[in-house]
Design an enzyme around this catalytic site. Sequence first.
Site, PDB file in Angstrom:
ATOM      1  N   CYS A 234       0.814  -1.220   0.000  1.00 28.87           N
ATOM      2  CA  CYS A 234       0.000   0.000   0.000  1.00 28.87           C
ATOM      3  C   CYS A 234       0.846   1.268   0.000  1.00 28.87           C
ATOM      4  CB  CYS A 234      -0.951  -0.003   1.184  1.00 28.87           C
ATOM      5  SG  CYS A 234      -0.140  -0.111   2.806  1.00 28.87           S
ATOM      6  N   CYS A 431      10.886  39.413  13.462  1.00 28.73           N
ATOM      7  CA  CYS A 431       9.504  39.906  13.421  1.00 28.73           C
ATOM      8  C   CYS A 431       8.511  38.780  13.132  1.00 28.73           C
ATOM      9  CB  CYS A 431       9.355  40.994  12.352  1.00 28.73           C
ATOM     10  SG  CYS A 431      10.104  42.582  12.804  1.00 28.73           S
ATOM     11  N   HIS A 502      -1.652   1.339   7.234  1.00 29.62           N
ATOM     12  CA  HIS A 502      -2.200   1.200   5.881  1.00 29.62           C
ATOM     13  C   HIS A 502      -2.259   2.572   5.206  1.00 29.62           C
ATOM     14  CE1 HIS A 502      -4.386  -0.415   2.534  1.00 29.62           C
ATOM     15  NE2 HIS A 502      -5.417   0.387   2.739  1.00 29.62           N
TER      16      HIS A 502
END
Length: 591
Positions: A234, A431, A502
């Site tokens: 996967c 800043c 997964h």
Amino acid sequence: MEKCAVTKDFVVNDMVVENPTHKDVDLADILGANWPTHAGAAAMILNKNKTPVEGNSNDESQPKSSNTLSIAVKDESLDYQRLIEIPGTELAIGSLVEVSDSGVCGDVYGVIRWIGIPPGISKNVLVGIELEDEPSLKNIPLSDGSYNGLRFFTCHQGRAIFVTSDRCKTDRRFTDKDSYHVGNKITNNQEINFGAVACPSISGSVPPLRIHSSDELQKICGKFKGIQGHHNSCYLDATLFSMFTFTSVFDSILYRSPGPKDIRNYRDVQKVLRDEIVNPLRKQLFVRSDSVMKLRELLDQLSSVSGLTCEEKDPEEFLNSLLSQIMRVEPFLKLSSGQDSYFYQLFVDKDEKLTLPTVQQLFEQSFHSSNIKLKEVPSCFIIQMPRFGKSYKMYPRILPSQVLDVTDIIENSPRQCFLCGKLAEYECNECFGSLQVGQVSGLECTAFCQQCLVTFHMHAKRNNHVPTKICIPKDFRIMADHMVVPRVYMELFSVVCIETSHYVAFVKSGSGPDAPWCFFDSMADRKGEQNGYNIPEMTCVPELTQWLSDEGARSINETSPNDKVLPDHAKRIFCDAYMCLYQSTDTMMYH
């Protein structure tokens, strides 16, 4: 040093060594000594070193090669031979096999990592196998790739076995009566059983898909769409689907001709990636697992990343193997620190006030804290979310910014004074985060023209800041008074997500703010049990564009404070984002 009869020309490191005399010679006289240890067992003989060293052992930086030379070397203490395949069979390094063991019920499964005849094994061929799991074997000792004190490959402790070749056979889980899969080879007429959908190879150039409406996208979605998952794939499926289905930002990988520094198997990998995966994906929106396995086996053999055919991996491991080690793609990110990279990991200190931080906010915080910039606008920007491992997440929810403003992190890029809008000539990093003026915040608030710099820093809280000069290109300075200083944006085209190991992906099906999104899962369903196969699925998600907007994200975050009541796809993209992929439509055409 033992003598051997050299009866014909032979090849060493791609050079033909001629032997016009055909007499007994000492190989060290021809090949020389002082060979590196990763040259294999022959190096031990040539260097007159009695400690046997196997070439693909501890040197993880050396890429593994499928073209390893079978070497037979002998001396008083060693009888050693390494092979590419088991003689008399089509089982080879990289083949998926099963091994019978009388001490357990059923067989064990794994991938062949080494074949040969190590010292002390008469003439029997021994096979080193990296197992899928850590079984309790009664009759076969487990190891980490070592045998009789010698290392032949490397894997986790308890995941390697060495057996004689007659105990190995093709993994029957991926076979049927008409066919079987061996390494990179498919035999007989019918390919392995991954369902009834065909997946022929497609050569040539196939452009990415372009979908302009949810109705149009809905028509092409469904089951058996995308890349079919198999055996922990996967991580690779979601990444490949994101990279190639609807965008061409990575297409140079598919068509670049090999150069003198490329590996010998460059064209083989490129052909499999283009003709077996990307073109079928774009042409028929389906890639079967056996096509992907061909790529996985090549990557596993040719790169230092092991376990790509069977183990759980992360997308960055796959990208490192494919982009860096094998295809040698030019890194997308060129940093002012002198480093190059293919992806960028966000490193930030957690701000407890942020309940739903955006990728833009975390991106600016990370670059500001690291005090680095990009030397140029990248064609692709792969950003890893601030999480560690598969479990720990710094923020429970993150909003993927649909557009990433990179203007302020490009070195010496023209910028606009955030107070008056004129060309900025100074930057004050101190800043950062100190204020917000209207819709302007973050790094944009660090750019000043000279006049605004003096005025703004007259305040007691800021008069000790140390600004730095911005190097503005001379040609742009001439035109600055007659044009608006442009900002540089990159477009989100994919979000790879992870939940319980997964990986899935949200992918934008076109370019522009209104292009619809789809959700892809390579293992959305399954047919059968042990001998079955996974079913990939594409799902249209028309709500995603609204969810990713500032207003939509704020609304859903406030109305659904509990993750369990979030819509499923909203939970995936807000809670499980692992990697965001951005592209520059202006820059990608030049790469």
